[in-house]
Design an enzyme around this catalytic site. Structure first.
Site, PDB file in Angstrom:
ATOM      1  CG  ASP A 187      -2.030  -0.939   1.201  1.00 17.19           C
ATOM      2  OD1 ASP A 187      -2.060  -1.766   0.270  1.00 17.19           O
ATOM      3  OD2 ASP A 187      -2.891  -0.871   2.094  1.00 17.19           O
TER       4      ASP A 187
ATOM      5  CG  HIS B 295       1.734  -8.999   0.351  1.00 16.34           C
ATOM      6  ND1 HIS B 295       1.061 -10.109   0.816  1.00 16.34           N
ATOM      7  CD2 HIS B 295       1.447  -8.001   1.223  1.00 16.34           C
ATOM      8  CE1 HIS B 295       0.389  -9.783   1.916  1.00 16.34           C
ATOM      9  NE2 HIS B 295       0.609  -8.500   2.177  1.00 16.34           N
TER      10      HIS B 295
ATOM     11  CB  SER C 273      10.008   2.264   4.538  1.00 17.60           C
ATOM     12  OG  SER C 273      11.340   2.537   4.153  1.00 17.60           O
TER      13      SER C 273
END
Length: 333
Positions: free
Chosen positions: A126, A194, A302
């Site tokens: 995200d 992911h 980050s």
């Protein structure tokens, strides 16, 4: 009334400044601006140097310890609710919506999503798209107009050819090109990342380094920021050739965790500048990742940088600055 008085003082006529004076005024303005430019440049350089001298690694280790402190049950909801309100966190996507469930800040930052919240596709995290496009002249843009060296970012490769550019060394076919995507994770975003596709990891390379903020404003300010910060680069192969995913650390994000690599230790108290540590996954045991598989996590927001080889007719379906979520497509052939 004031206009009439001024008119009377000037003999009843409001005369503009003589034309012959205007070029002189303009020349003085230009000279003053040119004189200030070196000063502004010097101030900017001093500001960057001062910022880089901040003990961000020490602050990040302290933040990491704070994340692990267990909160009293009665205090969890007020603290997490304040964080949710500040950063616009969507708790309806969380596998566990009860705020009392999360014992500390670290657990809350790394909360899991509901399995059916969204179909996992190729976006690894995200966040917000900072930049994307083709890699040209072995330089990559961290934000528009500010580049960094691809070789400094990934480090030396096994395949060496003095007649080829670093970019060309990564490509397996003349019919392919090298592409990149930068995804910035803000503090309110889902903090796990992911696997963006089915691929095979061949090498983990850990670069100890600084822990400066990777906020887009700082990324425009500090050249080669992604090469200076601590990062973990995973490189390997997918169906179209070279593929890499790099997790870039930041202030308060010294801890980068990769689930399949238990030996990885980030944000150590001491490190050698410019060093890196490799672990090969070719001869030991193969690491094959499936698209959407949970790969790792940050302690706080980050940046993820994807670099991958694809046919030249690959095109992105993105816009600079757009919000993106795990499972949303990056492009198509």
């Amino acid at each position: 009334a004031l206009r009439r008085r001024l008119s009377a003082l000037s003999g009843g006529v409001c005369r503009p400044a003589p034309w012959r004076r205007r070029p002189i005024s303009f020349l003085c303005y230009v000279l003053s601006v040119n004189a200030l430019r070196p000063l502004a440049s010097r101030v900017r350089m001093d500001s960057v140097a001062l910022y880089r001298s901040f003990p961000t690694r020490l602050l990040s280790r302290a933040w990491g310890r704070l994340n692990g402190v267990e909160l009293p049950t009665w205090l969890r909801k007020p603290i997490y609710s304040l964080y949710i309100w500040t950063f616009g966190v969507n708790m309806q996507e969380a596998a566990v919506e009860d705020l009392h469930h999360y014992r500390n800040l670290g657990e809350f930052f790394r909360r899991r999503l509901k399995p059916a919240v969204r179909p996992l596709c190729v976006s690894p995290a995200d966040g917000r798209i900072l930049h994307f496009g083709r890699v040209k002249n072995s330089e990559v843009e961290q934000v528009k107009g500010v580049t960094y060296s691809l070789e400094n970012f990934l480090g030396p490769q096994k395949r060496q050819d003095s007649s080829s550019s670093f970019r060309d060394l990564l490509l397996s076919s003349p019919d392919s090109d090298l592409f990149h995507v930068v995804v910035y994770l803000a503090p309110g975003d889902y903090h796990c990342f992911h696997s963006p596709t089915d691929w095979r990891v061949e090498l983990r390379r850990h670069f100890p380094g600084s822990l400066m903020s990777v906020n887009p404003g700082v990324a425009r300010w500090v050249k080669e920021l992604f090469c200076l910060n601590e990062r973990v680069a995973l490189t390997g192969q997918w169906q179209h050739g070279f593929f890499s995913l790099t997790a870039v650390g930041a202030t308060n994000v010294g801890s980068i965790r990769v689930y399949f690599d238990q030996e990885l230790q980030t944000n150590a108290p001491r490190y050698s500048k410019g060093s890196f540590h490799d672990r090969s996954y070719v001869s030991v045991h193969e690491v094959a990742l499936r698209r959407g598989e949970a790969l790792g996590e940050f302690n706080l927001g980050s940046t993820i940088v994807l670099l991958f080889e694809a046919p030249k007719d690959f095109s992105f379906s993105l816009q600079p600055g757009q919000r993106i979520r795990v499972g949303e497509g990056l492009g198509r052939l």
